[in-house]
Write a protein that holds these residues in place. Structure first.
Motif, PDB file in Angstrom:
ATOM      1  N   LEU A  24       0.814  -1.218   0.000  1.00  0.00           N
ATOM      2  CA  LEU A  24       0.000   0.000   0.000  1.00  0.00           C
ATOM      3  C   LEU A  24       0.844   1.263   0.000  1.00  0.00           C
ATOM      4  O   LEU A  24       0.334   2.358  -0.164  1.00  0.00           O
ATOM      5  CB  LEU A  24      -0.952   0.015   1.203  1.00  0.00           C
ATOM      6  N   LYS A  25       2.125   1.108   0.226  1.00  0.00           N
ATOM      7  CA  LYS A  25       2.979   2.302   0.184  1.00  0.00           C
ATOM      8  C   LYS A  25       3.729   2.397  -1.133  1.00  0.00           C
ATOM      9  O   LYS A  25       4.555   3.278  -1.309  1.00  0.00           O
ATOM     10  CB  LYS A  25       3.920   2.319   1.383  1.00  0.00           C
ATOM     11  N   VAL A  26       3.455   1.466  -2.042  1.00  0.00           N
ATOM     12  CA  VAL A  26       4.072   1.527  -3.367  1.00  0.00           C
ATOM     13  C   VAL A  26       3.278   2.508  -4.225  1.00  0.00           C
ATOM     14  O   VAL A  26       2.068   2.366  -4.384  1.00  0.00           O
ATOM     15  CB  VAL A  26       4.071   0.130  -4.034  1.00  0.00           C
ATOM     16  N   HIS A  27       3.955   3.526  -4.733  1.00  0.00           N
ATOM     17  CA  HIS A  27       3.252   4.528  -5.536  1.00  0.00           C
ATOM     18  C   HIS A  27       3.471   4.328  -7.034  1.00  0.00           C
ATOM     19  O   HIS A  27       2.773   4.902  -7.841  1.00  0.00           O
ATOM     20  CB  HIS A  27       3.691   5.940  -5.132  1.00  0.00           C
ATOM     21  N   ASP A  28       4.456   3.482  -7.375  1.00  0.00           N
ATOM     22  CA  ASP A  28       4.755   3.255  -8.779  1.00  0.00           C
ATOM     23  C   ASP A  28       3.743   2.234  -9.339  1.00  0.00           C
ATOM     24  O   ASP A  28       3.695   1.092  -8.896  1.00  0.00           O
ATOM     25  CB  ASP A  28       6.187   2.721  -8.906  1.00  0.00           C
TER      26      ASP A  28
ATOM     27  N   GLU B  22      -2.453   8.696   6.000  1.00  0.00           N
ATOM     28  CA  GLU B  22      -1.303   8.795   5.094  1.00  0.00           C
ATOM     29  C   GLU B  22      -1.328   7.829   3.926  1.00  0.00           C
ATOM     30  O   GLU B  22      -0.589   8.025   2.958  1.00  0.00           O
ATOM     31  CB  GLU B  22       0.005   8.632   5.899  1.00  0.00           C
ATOM     32  N   VAL B  23      -2.169   6.787   3.974  1.00  0.00           N
ATOM     33  CA  VAL B  23      -2.069   5.762   2.930  1.00  0.00           C
ATOM     34  C   VAL B  23      -2.927   6.054   1.700  1.00  0.00           C
ATOM     35  O   VAL B  23      -2.485   5.856   0.572  1.00  0.00           O
ATOM     36  CB  VAL B  23      -2.414   4.361   3.499  1.00  0.00           C
ATOM     37  N   THR B  24      -4.136   6.539   1.902  1.00  0.00           N
ATOM     38  CA  THR B  24      -5.036   6.725   0.763  1.00  0.00           C
ATOM     39  C   THR B  24      -5.094   8.173   0.290  1.00  0.00           C
ATOM     40  O   THR B  24      -5.933   8.522  -0.531  1.00  0.00           O
ATOM     41  CB  THR B  24      -6.463   6.243   1.099  1.00  0.00           C
TER      42      THR B  24
END
Lengths: 162, 450
Positions: A24-28, B22-24
């Motif tokens: 869930l912290k992967v933005h790519d 912070e996640v969404t």
């Protein structure tokens, strides 16, 4: 939109198997795509499927938009399911990531894994080119069709003039 | 609720309260920036950090991406003028715990958050539901959200639950009756004497898990219990009596109100519940045995296949007594069950016992305020004395994205909300229970009624 189906004969396919929490912290988006359906079918993104076919309550659980993003990134144009969890459904439509298409029991049972199919939204059908059969899909409710036509929630004006 | 406009069966709703974590939110703020948009009502927006945070003081983030997600929220809140309860702030906590505890959550409000457990706030008679990041951006920019008109489902819960059974057990039982998708397309209103007699913490537990039955939201009409809870909260209305008078006049359930559906649930004598499978509907009583998939399915082949797969994943055999299942880990925490009364219940259920050899148990308060209150009351001392780890607040082991995760094959008695495959960490096995049952599991190393 003609392509192969990846079929999972399961109800309640949840967002934690579609994209597990650690991503869930992967933005790519490309990297997210490599983890699509990892909790259920780790080789999924290499299958080259254009469609996912599943049972009831697809996408239940978390509100993570990473779920439709990961599926879309791995080439999925539409998920065909007997029903959808509402947050997943709206995420898919509002972010214009993929089409959540509700189908009938009969199409769910008849279309096999790996079949070559084609969804035609305007005609309201899904054609199974492998078997030669055509099935009805359920119409998009309320403003959903208009948001899809507009290309997402930010392009939807809400006055019927998408 | 303020309906701005309507298109067919869909309504454009004004959002009275928007919670952000912070996640969404990062892509939503990025979208605003790219479109040169501002935040419409920063004063109606409240942000915190909960999903990524390490819950042990001084512990590093799970990785750099966690840290960068948290820094991004700090930057975004500063740039757009949003109040943030960040790291080190006494206001920080799980987003669904801090909303009510600050009085940001109020009766009659429409509340959204990029988190499925936003349904928690329905306990105050608010219409509260989870949205994804695209809609978070839409709300930040416009303070509005499109909602397809949901159908209404009354879940009428009556009777006094049996000894040791709590709001969590009531809700697990409701989900068992309704099914994981049974509330789809509906907003649930919980009514009945079993709901009325619950305190606000219990009501929040019930509404929190509405999403586990597939419902868009769940709510309870406010009453004296609600108004007493909110009195004196920092963000509660200044003229509180006038506000209460307004809520009393406008937010009760009309006598004879008609719902699209009704489910009557009798919880008289209900025993504590324990989930055995990989959806919350796969739950039974603590004195039951793990069911046979065919029996559980009652003729539905898809359900039978799902139960078989679940038992394989959970490494359980049909006919095993729930009481004979041994656990490796105990997690007391999450937006479902980490408020003060949950921790009190769990501490009481320890009855002076110590964590069993081979079991690792932790308590993660729902907010820093809950943590400090529990420390003042001496509850933390009870847990620590019993061998529990006492942590700082956060989502922790509910969702496997911070340092608190189950190892492959580990079995956990958890007070959280989801027992999905891999939810608490890849290969982890989750049994959903109440705080009291979790406490007993820590002491006995297996399930036992409190």
């Amino acid at each position: 939109m003609r392509g192969a189906v990846a079929k999972y004969e399961r109800d309640n396919i949840d967002t934690d198997v579609i994209i597990p929490g650690q991503y869930l912290k992967v933005h790519d988006y490309d990297e997210l795509a490599t983890h699509a359906m990892e909790g259920l079918d780790p080789g999924f993104h290499k299958r080259g499927a254009k469609y996912v076919l599943a049972g009831r309550n697809f996408g239940c659980g978390s509100s993570r938009e990473h779920a439709p993003i990961a599926l879309s990134g791995s080439g999925i144009e539409a998920v065909l399911a007997l029903s959808f969890a509402r947050i997943f459904y709206r995420n898919a439509v509002d972010g214009a990531f993929l089409l959540p298409v509700e189908i009938e029991e009969e199409a769910y049972r008849s279309i096999p894994d790996g079949a070559e199919i084609e969804v035609d939204i305007d005609a309201g059908t899904v054609a199974d080119h492998t078997s030669g059969r055509t099935h009805r899909i359920k119409p998009f409710p309320g403003i959903i069709a208009e948001i899809i036509r507009a290309g997402g929630i930010f392009n939807y004006r809400g006055d019927g003039a998408a | 609720m303020h309906e701005i406009s309507r298109e067919g069966s869909s309504s454009l709703l004004y959002v009275d309260r928007h919670l952000v974590h912070e996640v969404t939110s990062p892509q939503a703020f990025e979208g605003l920036r790219m479109a040169s948009r501002g935040v419409r009502r920063p004063d109606l927006t409240l942000a915190t950090m909960d999903h990524n945070v390490p819950t042990r003081g001084g512990l590093p983030m799970a990785d750099d991406t966690s840290a960068s997600q948290m820094r991004a929220l700090e930057r975004n809140c500063a740039e757009f003028g949003i109040r943030l309860y960040g790291m080190g702030s006494p206001g920080r906590g799980i987003v669904h715990v801090i909303g009510p505890q600050t009085g940001f959550t109020l009766p009659g409000c429409t509340i959204v958050c990029g988190d499925s457990h936003t349904s928690t706030h329905g306990a105050f008679g608010a219409l509260a539901f989870g949205i994804g990041t695209s809609d978070v951006e839409h709300v930040l920019a416009t303070q509005t959200v499109w909602l397809e008109k949901p159908r209404t489902l009354e879940v009428r819960v009556s009777g006094a639950p049996g000894p040791g059974a709590t709001a969590k057990d009531v809700m697990l039982y409701v989900i068992r009756r309704l099914g994981a998708g049974g509330g789809a397309g509906h907003v649930i209103e919980y009514t009945g004497d079993a709901i009325r007699s619950m305190g606000m913490d219990g009501r929040m537990t019930v509404c929190n898990m509405s999403i586990e039955a597939g419902a868009r939201a769940g709510l309870i009409s406010p009453d004296g219990t609600t108004y007493e809870y909110l009195r004196g909260r920092p963000m509660a209305p200044g003229d509180y009596e006038a506000a209460v008078a307004g809520w009393r006049a406008g937010l009760h359930t009309d006598p004879g109100a008609e719902f699209d559906r009704l489910l009557e649930v009798d919880v008289a004598g209900l025993e504590p519940q324990v989930s055995w499978g990989t959806t919350p509907e796969m739950t039974c009583g603590i004195s039951d045995m793990v069911p046979d998939p065919a029996e559980f399915a009652a003729g539905d082949p898809a359900r039978e296949a799902a139960a078989r797969r679940a038992l394989e994943y959970m490494d359980l055999e049909p006919g095993t007594r729930i009481r004979d299942i041994a656990v490796d880990r105990v997690f007391i925490g999450s937006c479902t069950n980490a408020r003060l009364s949950d921790l009190r219940e769990a501490a009481r259920a320890l009855r002076g016992g110590r964590v069993a050899p081979g079991v690792r148990a932790m308590v993660v308060p729902g907010s820093e305020e809950v943590r400090l209150q529990a420390e003042e009351e001496g509850i933390s001392g009870i847990f620590e004395g019993a061998g529990f780890e006492w942590r700082e607040s956060g989502c922790s082991m509910c969702l496997g994205m911070n340092p608190d995760v189950l190892g492959d094959g580990e079995r956990c008695a958890s007070t959280s909300n989801r027992n999905f495959e891999g939810r608490q960490g890849a290969g982890g096995r989750t049994h959903l229970v109440s705080p009291a049952v979790a406490a007993r599991a820590a002491v006995r190393g297996r399930f036992e009624a409190p």
